[in-house]
Every structure is written in structure tokens, then in C-alpha cells.
Design a protein around this motif. Sequence first.
Motif, PDB file in Angstrom:
ATOM      1  N   GLY A 210      46.233  50.640  28.205  1.00 47.46           N
ATOM      2  CA  GLY A 210      46.370  49.641  27.163  1.00 47.46           C
ATOM      3  C   GLY A 210      45.620  48.350  27.381  1.00 47.46           C
ATOM      4  O   GLY A 210      45.775  47.408  26.594  1.00 47.46           O
ATOM      5  N   TYR A 211      44.803  48.270  28.435  1.00 41.82           N
ATOM      6  CA  TYR A 211      43.996  47.070  28.666  1.00 41.82           C
ATOM      7  C   TYR A 211      42.618  47.254  28.026  1.00 41.82           C
ATOM      8  O   TYR A 211      42.404  48.188  27.247  1.00 41.82           O
ATOM      9  N   ALA A 212      41.676  46.396  28.325  1.00 41.76           N
ATOM     10  CA  ALA A 212      40.350  46.506  27.729  1.00 41.76           C
ATOM     11  C   ALA A 212      39.683  47.803  28.171  1.00 41.76           C
ATOM     12  O   ALA A 212      39.642  48.099  29.377  1.00 41.76           O
ATOM     13  N   PRO A 213      39.161  48.606  27.249  1.00 44.02           N
ATOM     14  CA  PRO A 213      38.503  49.871  27.620  1.00 44.02           C
ATOM     15  C   PRO A 213      37.109  49.609  28.193  1.00 44.02           C
ATOM     16  O   PRO A 213      36.170  49.327  27.457  1.00 44.02           O
ATOM     17  N   GLY A 329      43.069  36.661  23.236  1.00 44.65           N
ATOM     18  CA  GLY A 329      43.924  35.496  23.060  1.00 44.65           C
ATOM     19  C   GLY A 329      43.171  34.199  23.309  1.00 44.65           C
ATOM     20  O   GLY A 329      42.056  34.007  22.807  1.00 44.65           O
ATOM     21  N   ASN A 330      43.772  33.334  24.103  1.00 45.93           N
ATOM     22  CA  ASN A 330      43.184  32.025  24.386  1.00 45.93           C
ATOM     23  C   ASN A 330      42.137  32.134  25.496  1.00 45.93           C
ATOM     24  O   ASN A 330      42.209  31.451  26.522  1.00 45.93           O
ATOM     25  N   ASN A 331      41.187  33.033  25.285  1.00 48.98           N
ATOM     26  CA  ASN A 331      40.142  33.347  26.278  1.00 48.98           C
ATOM     27  C   ASN A 331      40.729  33.825  27.601  1.00 48.98           C
ATOM     28  O   ASN A 331      40.194  33.514  28.681  1.00 48.98           O
ATOM     29  N   TYR A 332      41.827  34.573  27.555  1.00 47.59           N
ATOM     30  CA  TYR A 332      42.379  35.159  28.772  1.00 47.59           C
ATOM     31  C   TYR A 332      41.419  36.250  29.244  1.00 47.59           C
ATOM     32  O   TYR A 332      41.123  37.180  28.491  1.00 47.59           O
ATOM     33  N   PRO A 333      40.926  36.172  30.473  1.00 48.28           N
ATOM     34  CA  PRO A 333      39.860  37.096  30.892  1.00 48.28           C
ATOM     35  C   PRO A 333      40.387  38.418  31.454  1.00 48.28           C
ATOM     36  O   PRO A 333      41.382  38.458  32.179  1.00 48.28           O
ATOM     37  N   TYR A 334      39.710  39.482  31.098  1.00 45.24           N
ATOM     38  CA  TYR A 334      39.912  40.755  31.783  1.00 45.24           C
ATOM     39  C   TYR A 334      39.057  40.767  33.051  1.00 45.24           C
ATOM     40  O   TYR A 334      38.175  39.914  33.243  1.00 45.24           O
ATOM     41  N   LYS A 335      39.320  41.751  33.900  1.00 43.86           N
ATOM     42  CA  LYS A 335      38.552  41.901  35.125  1.00 43.86           C
ATOM     43  C   LYS A 335      37.763  43.199  35.087  1.00 43.86           C
ATOM     44  O   LYS A 335      38.224  44.199  34.525  1.00 43.86           O
ATOM     45  N   ALA A 336      36.579  43.157  35.648  1.00 48.18           N
ATOM     46  CA  ALA A 336      35.827  44.387  35.793  1.00 48.18           C
ATOM     47  C   ALA A 336      36.659  45.369  36.601  1.00 48.18           C
ATOM     48  O   ALA A 336      37.366  44.981  37.540  1.00 48.18           O
ATOM     49  N   TYR A 337      36.607  46.636  36.241  1.00 49.22           N
ATOM     50  CA  TYR A 337      37.488  47.623  36.865  1.00 49.22           C
ATOM     51  C   TYR A 337      36.713  48.905  37.108  1.00 49.22           C
ATOM     52  O   TYR A 337      35.981  49.389  36.230  1.00 49.22           O
ATOM     53  N   ASP A 338      36.873  49.441  38.304  1.00 50.83           N
ATOM     54  CA  ASP A 338      36.208  50.689  38.685  1.00 50.83           C
ATOM     55  C   ASP A 338      37.177  51.843  38.477  1.00 50.83           C
ATOM     56  O   ASP A 338      38.144  51.990  39.232  1.00 50.83           O
ATOM     57  N   THR A 343      39.750  50.021  41.901  1.00 48.88           N
ATOM     58  CA  THR A 343      39.567  48.659  42.402  1.00 48.88           C
ATOM     59  C   THR A 343      39.017  47.775  41.284  1.00 48.88           C
ATOM     60  O   THR A 343      38.376  48.259  40.345  1.00 48.88           O
ATOM     61  N   ASN A 344      39.247  46.468  41.432  1.00 47.36           N
ATOM     62  CA  ASN A 344      38.760  45.566  40.395  1.00 47.36           C
ATOM     63  C   ASN A 344      37.703  44.627  40.944  1.00 47.36           C
ATOM     64  O   ASN A 344      37.555  44.443  42.145  1.00 47.36           O
ATOM     65  N   GLY A 345      36.979  44.015  40.003  1.00 46.95           N
ATOM     66  CA  GLY A 345      36.012  42.993  40.353  1.00 46.95           C
ATOM     67  C   GLY A 345      36.499  41.642  39.872  1.00 46.95           C
ATOM     68  O   GLY A 345      37.694  41.442  39.627  1.00 46.95           O
ATOM     69  N   SER A 346      35.576  40.733  39.692  1.00 45.93           N
ATOM     70  CA  SER A 346      35.934  39.384  39.268  1.00 45.93           C
ATOM     71  C   SER A 346      36.317  39.357  37.791  1.00 45.93           C
ATOM     72  O   SER A 346      35.941  40.240  37.016  1.00 45.93           O
ATOM     73  N   ALA A 347      37.048  38.325  37.430  1.00 46.75           N
ATOM     74  CA  ALA A 347      37.353  38.098  36.021  1.00 46.75           C
ATOM     75  C   ALA A 347      36.068  37.705  35.304  1.00 46.75           C
ATOM     76  O   ALA A 347      35.187  37.059  35.866  1.00 46.75           O
ATOM     77  N   PHE A 348      35.937  38.126  34.054  1.00 43.41           N
ATOM     78  CA  PHE A 348      34.746  37.797  33.281  1.00 43.41           C
ATOM     79  C   PHE A 348      34.678  36.291  33.015  1.00 43.41           C
ATOM     80  O   PHE A 348      35.694  35.612  32.867  1.00 43.41           O
ATOM     81  N   ASP A 349      33.473  35.780  32.934  1.00 42.25           N
ATOM     82  CA  ASP A 349      33.223  34.352  32.757  1.00 42.25           C
ATOM     83  C   ASP A 349      33.097  34.033  31.263  1.00 42.25           C
ATOM     84  O   ASP A 349      32.193  34.548  30.592  1.00 42.25           O
ATOM     85  N   ALA A 368      28.653  32.783  24.998  1.00 40.88           N
ATOM     86  CA  ALA A 368      29.940  32.223  25.433  1.00 40.88           C
ATOM     87  C   ALA A 368      31.045  32.612  24.464  1.00 40.88           C
ATOM     88  O   ALA A 368      30.835  32.701  23.246  1.00 40.88           O
ATOM     89  N   ALA A 369      32.235  32.849  25.011  1.00 41.16           N
ATOM     90  CA  ALA A 369      33.361  33.320  24.204  1.00 41.16           C
ATOM     91  C   ALA A 369      34.132  32.158  23.591  1.00 41.16           C
ATOM     92  O   ALA A 369      34.341  31.124  24.235  1.00 41.16           O
TER      93      ALA A 369
END
Length: 902
Positions: A210-213, A329-338, A343-349, A368-369
Amino acid sequence: MKVFFTILLLGITFTIFISKSLFNNSFDSKDLTISKQKEMKIDTPDQDRFVKVSLIQGQFTEPTEMAVLPNLDILVAQRRGELMLFKNQTKKLSQVAKLDVYYKTGLSDVNAEEGLLGLTIDPQYASNQYVYLFYSPVGKSVNRLSRFKMINDMLSVSSEKVVLEFYSQREICCHTGGSLAFGPDGLLYISTGDNSTPFNVPKQQYVNRGYAPLDNRPGLQQYDARRSAGNTNDLRGKVLRIRVNEDGTYAIPEGNLFPEGEPNTRPEIFVMGNRNPYRISVDQKTGFLYWGEVGPDANSDDELRGPKGYDEVNQARTAGNFGWPYFIGNNYPYKAYDFTNGTNGSAFDPNGAINNSPNNTGMSTVPAAQPAFIWYSYGESKEFPQVGSGGRTAMAGPVLYNKPGASPYPAYYDGKLIIYEWVRGWIKAVTMKPNGDYVGMEPIMPNLSFSAPIDMELGPDGKIYILEYGKGWFTKNPDAGIARVDYLTGNRPPSISSLNIEKPSGLLPYKLIANVNAKDADGGPLTYIWNLGNGIKKITAIPKLQYTFTKAGEYPISVQVLDKEKASAKSEVIRVFAGNEHPKVDILLAGNKSFYFPGKPVSYQVLIADKNSVVNKERIYVSSSYTEGTDLAGAQLGHQQAAQSLVGKSLMMKSDCSTCHKISTASIGPAFNKISTKYQQDPQAVDYLASKVIKGGGGVWGEVPMPAHAAMKESEVKQIVEWVMSLSAKKTNKASLPTVGKITPPETINREKPVLTIKATYTDLGAKGLKPLTTTNTYNLKNNIITSADIKDFNGFNRDDNGRLNMNENSAFLKLALIDLTDIVSFKILFSSKIANENYNIEIRIDEKNGKLIGKSSSGKINIPVESVNDGKFHNVFIVFKVIKEEVKNDLFLRTITLDSK
């Protein structure tokens, strides 16, 4: 969209001068709340003057979008390809075209959202008769925008000019967008979904949940929204903006997100970063674009993945990127995900997210978002509490403006944006500053009910028209239709608050006693027309009816209320049963009937009486559970007996459950009777299903997730579940508890679930031609610890922001309303410090503040013995505090009152 879309008196009228002077003042975006408006004497218009005028109902099959023509005829697109025309003069509906569209997959248990999705008319329709349709043609995996011509109330299919089309992957779900709208400058806006699967890849260890695909593994392109919504070179997951030329081609206007010729971009894009912008509108004065964004399904934030799901209402004053699938939402960032190793990476900028997906054909860094205008999750929103909680399907309606000399609504709403919810059913008016900044929202026409509103348009008469999809998915719904919202300045129709049946069943002859609570806002007399089913109608001049049924059967009871001007209102329908009577279920308790005590057994006995047949013990079901309860009144202590068919079903209809489930037919969720059958032999079914409703979930009946309902009370959810379980209850299991027995609470009380609920259910055998009837009785006992939050009635105390009670007078009291004192031997009163007890004398009195004294403290004593009160009555108990020392310790707070039993 979560699968298909987961899927408006009197009062003070202000001049334009006053309105503008208010909005031109300088204030912060949160200043002009509704309370501020009241302080400034800006009265909210009388909501009773909004009336729903039903134009047509029950003839649509999956309507999607509509257009109100200059003569007030209405075109309606249906997802399966039909274009329907409602004639305003004749009130007749006809099919004026049928496009051959792709609307059904070839895969079992997978629904298509595609089909005929969007509809609008040309701004110059009166002269050119142009109609624009957005649809999914059969035989080609594209979504297409075409222009057609209406000729003699029929759509000329041969006149089609294909304006624009783009690739769309099929045989998957979800997210199509498809809404069309013209701006004041003649530019056409087209919303498109991200065409991505929000569900989990089958048979994989690491899945989306249910998170970002963001799954970019080979062969799984449909699970990667970076290929579409997050791709600057793809038209999916966008709102496009074009100028349609006379010959059916189009031009790119200035001000889109990417200029023509910029590498790895599409110049048609006005807004990118959309998941499912399902319904859009354009402010016809400012040109601002608004849309409802149907968000993802995750119920909670996740350390590895990012934020929970939010729906959004967005505003674009200029072109921009609105984040998906990198932000929500209020620019809540997802994280890169393998997805290969979890494992995850950094949150998107938000200043520029990197798109390194192998499926990306656009720029490697997206613009920019921009944060959402309004955002909310499944639970209650701190930022926007008006939106409530539950399922989510945000929609954007028009911005209202008064027309000189022809204003259908009060000037109060001038310049307000109307937003609405497909699932939750509410409609709100959003107040903004002149520059578009958000100020606040409030309910509008809250007394009107709409069945899954899927489109809202302003007609040329300036009135709001609402297209109702109906409460059921992928089907022809009896409540689908078109309604217009009027605002009455003269006579108002009556309103009905409730219809009450004194006894909903009985043996023959069955005497029905019905009462309706209705009122005429203009104070005139009312007439009541009762519909008793089978063609039986009775007219009364009073809001009460007595009628005797002599023939067995199930009868739908309703009433129409008319005022002296013949304006009317209709009640809900309540079914009663003549020839069978609901069984009586009683629970008898020995000992205290308000409280239970740690480790001390509660003795109970269940008694069943059935007037229609001998009691069958195998049809008795007794259970106990510990549930939430916030205060003495909120826990509904004592007996709560009712016909289960009335209580649970009523609660269900007030929730959003009926949007996704039907009793006996399939919708987006399974039919209730199938759920009942599946879990009929599971003694833990009620607890399991109630937990699932509250927490959300999926995977049992298919991929479509059920939203969480964290704000619903567990006790009410269980009543809904019990009603569901009664639908196929022919015979219950052996009672999980005997009809006579003892329940021993644990030695340690669970403060989160302080109410012990003993529940007994009995389903009779039915009668000839009548289905079995079920009655449930519950008995609620609160634990023996009373907290500050439990106490609602007090004097001489104040409550701080944390809910704590602090005595601020020399004499004060707390009131415990209607409690049983049987077997109570002492009251233990604790403050935040032992010193507090030395400041007061405490008296415990019953029935009145100066009533009989049953206990009194000595200085410094916190445990107050009380004399025995075993009369079996429920008493008001007053705990009276009197200051011993001169000063009151304002930093000392009441913690708990513990009742001890012998």
C-alpha cells in the motif's frame, strides 16, 4: 482510486463591498475560522433551505461524468460506453450513442477501471455542438480524447476527431483519471491516472503493502509509478492542458510545465505527480485548477517505506509537480526501496527527486514537489478535522460565484470551493484568501444525502448538479441518478429526524405503533401519509399511527410528511414482522451491576423467551469480551437489548460500509451474506472481523484492501459484525459460554479496554413465510477504576488541556451518575501527590449533593470506608471536597477513584 476509483433562506446577505473588504484585510491563513466569522457577525446560511431535487434515479449503469447543456438537458457518460441524454422538459432518459470501449478484463477477479471515463462540452456548445469524450477504445491499448458533434439530440459517432491519445497498460488495475474541464481561457484540462498496480506482486517476499509503487524489477513495469506519474516524458499520472484547434488538432499553450522541444518531456503536461486525479474543476474567474487525488492504502507510516496513505485536494495556480510517487500529503517523502532484498535508501528530496528507474524515459531529476492543498488519511486529521475518518475518495467540485441578478445561492458562498467525498458522503465549502491560500472549511448542505456523488457541475443556471454513482460497484444501482441543489428563500419542506417503531414484530394480530419526529421549519401544520407495504396507505394529522396487521408477512414501513404548501419529505424504510415476534433475551447478574473487580467472579444467567416456539438451546450464543469505553456514560453501562436487525444494520448504514458491500450481491467488496456464511462456524468470528474493520486489511476476498476505521468504536463495530453474522445464521455453534456461569476478570485490568461486555444472542426458528429473527442483549460493566477523564459532571474543578481535574475552589464536588453501590465498601481517592489529601475533607453522599452521607475521610486518608448500600438501585454519588488549609494546591491533580468491594 482503489479499483475503479481506488478505486449547497434567509440569513444575512452581504454586499460585494463587504465581502471584499473582509478578504482584503491582512490575516494569517488560519485566522478566518468559522468561529471568527461568527465573531464578525457573518452568519452561516440556513442549511435547512438547501433542498435536493431528484431529476432521475435508478436508470444509470456506472455513470462517470456529466455535462449540463445550455438548455439544461444533461449528457451523462457511462463507463461501459453509453452516452445518455436526460431531457429537462420531459424528464426522460435516452441513449444517444454507444462507444465500443474496453471496460472488462479477461482475468478472473480483476476489475477494469477503463471505459468511457470523461465528458465535457465545448465552451461554444450553443453554436458548435461539440462534445469531448475521454475513453478506452477496444482493440488498442490507449486512452483517447476525441471530439464529436451532437446532431438532433444524437451523438454523431462518424464525426469523431481524435484529438489526443496515449498508451495505457491493460489487464491490470488501477487509476485512470479521465476527468475533463475547460478553463475560462478556453483551454482544455484532461486528468490521467498513473496506470499502476497498488497491490502486492504475487508470491514475492518483498511487496508494496500500500505504499508508493516503486518496484522496478524486470517484467513488473505495472508496479512502478516512476514510469508514468513520476516520468516527465509520459502522459500518465498527469493533468494535461491543451488548446483544441477548430480542425480537431491541438496546440500547446504557454505556461505548461515543460516548453515544447525540451528533451525527455511532454509539453502537454500542466501538472505531473498524480496517482489518480479522478475529478477536476477549474475556477472560472482565477483559472486555478482543482482536483481530488485518490491516494494509496497504507494504514500507517513505515520506517522502511515512508508515509501512510493520504487523499488530497489540490490547487494548481501555475504548472507544477505534485509529488507522486515520491511524495504524498504535505510533501511527506517516500524512500527508495529495493524489492529484491527489502532494504531502503534515502528519502526522496522534494527539491528534485531522482528518477533512476530503468522504466523511466524522461528526465532523471523531476521538478521540485509542491505540497497538497488539503490532505487526510483513514484516521482523523489534526490539520483538517472536518473531513472525518474512514474510506477515502476525494473529489473537487466547482468554485461558486454569484451571477448578477441570478444568484441561486447566498452571497456567503461567493468564491468558495466545493469539495466532496465519494465514500464518506460529505460536501464541504472551502474558504480561501483572494490569492487562493487555504483559510478553512465547513459543511454545506449537511442535511442532504447523496449516494456516492461522482461528479458535481455548475449548470448554466448557476445551480449545482450532482451525479450519483450509487452505493455499489460495477453494477446498475437503484440509487444512481442526477440531483439538483436548490436554495429556498420562501417555503421550506418539512424535515424528518427519525421514524420510530415501538415494537418491530409481533404475533397476529400484530399492532403496529409508529411515531415520526418531523418538523416544519416555517411552523405550519403537517400531514402524514403512511406507507405500510402491500399497497396499504394511511393518512394522519398527527405524527403517530396505530395499525393492526392480521396477515403474516414482512412489511416495509415509511412515512411521507407534507406541509400546507405540499412540500414533502420522506422517511427511511423500517421493516416490521407480523406473525413472528423477536425473542426476548435477558441477562441477570448477581452482585454489582455497574462495576467488575479484578479477580472477583461475575455471576450471570441468560434467560430466553420465545413466544413463537420452544426455545432451542443450541441457538443461544453467549460471549464475553473487554472493550473500550471513555467514560461512565460513554460505556452505556447496564442492559442494551435490541433487535439485532435494527441496531447493527442501522450502524452499518451510518458508516461507509454500504459503499463497498451489499447484503446479497457482489460489489467491490464481498456480499455481507457471503461473509456471514464463510465465518458462521468460527466462534472467534466477531472479534476477528471487528479487528479487521478497525485495522483494515486485504487478501482474503481479493487484492482490494479494506480501509482502516480506527475512529470507530469497537463496541459499535462488533454490533455491525453481529448483524452481518445473523444474515445466514440458521443455527449457532454451541455457546462459547454456558447460559449460567461465572466470568473471572484478570487480576490486572487493561486500562485500554475497561468495559466487560457480556453478550447473549438468540435466533428463533422463524415462522411460515418469515425469516428467523435475532435479538441480542449486552450487559456492560466498567472496571472499578474511575479516572479524571471518566468524570463529566463536576463543580469547583477545572480541566486542563490534558483532561486532568484540578480543584480551584474552597468547596467542590464530583458527580458519578447512576451507579450501583452493591457490595462497595470503600472509595480510594488519589491525587498527583499525597500532600493533596491533607488539604481536604472528603464526604461521599448519595442522590443529592447534600444527600445521605455514606462515607467521610479523616485528614490525610485516601481510603474512605462507606456504609453498605445494597438496595439494588442506581444512585447519583456526590464526592464533596472541602478545604482544610487556606491555600489550594493548584498544581495537584485528581488521578483516580478506585472502588473496592467486599
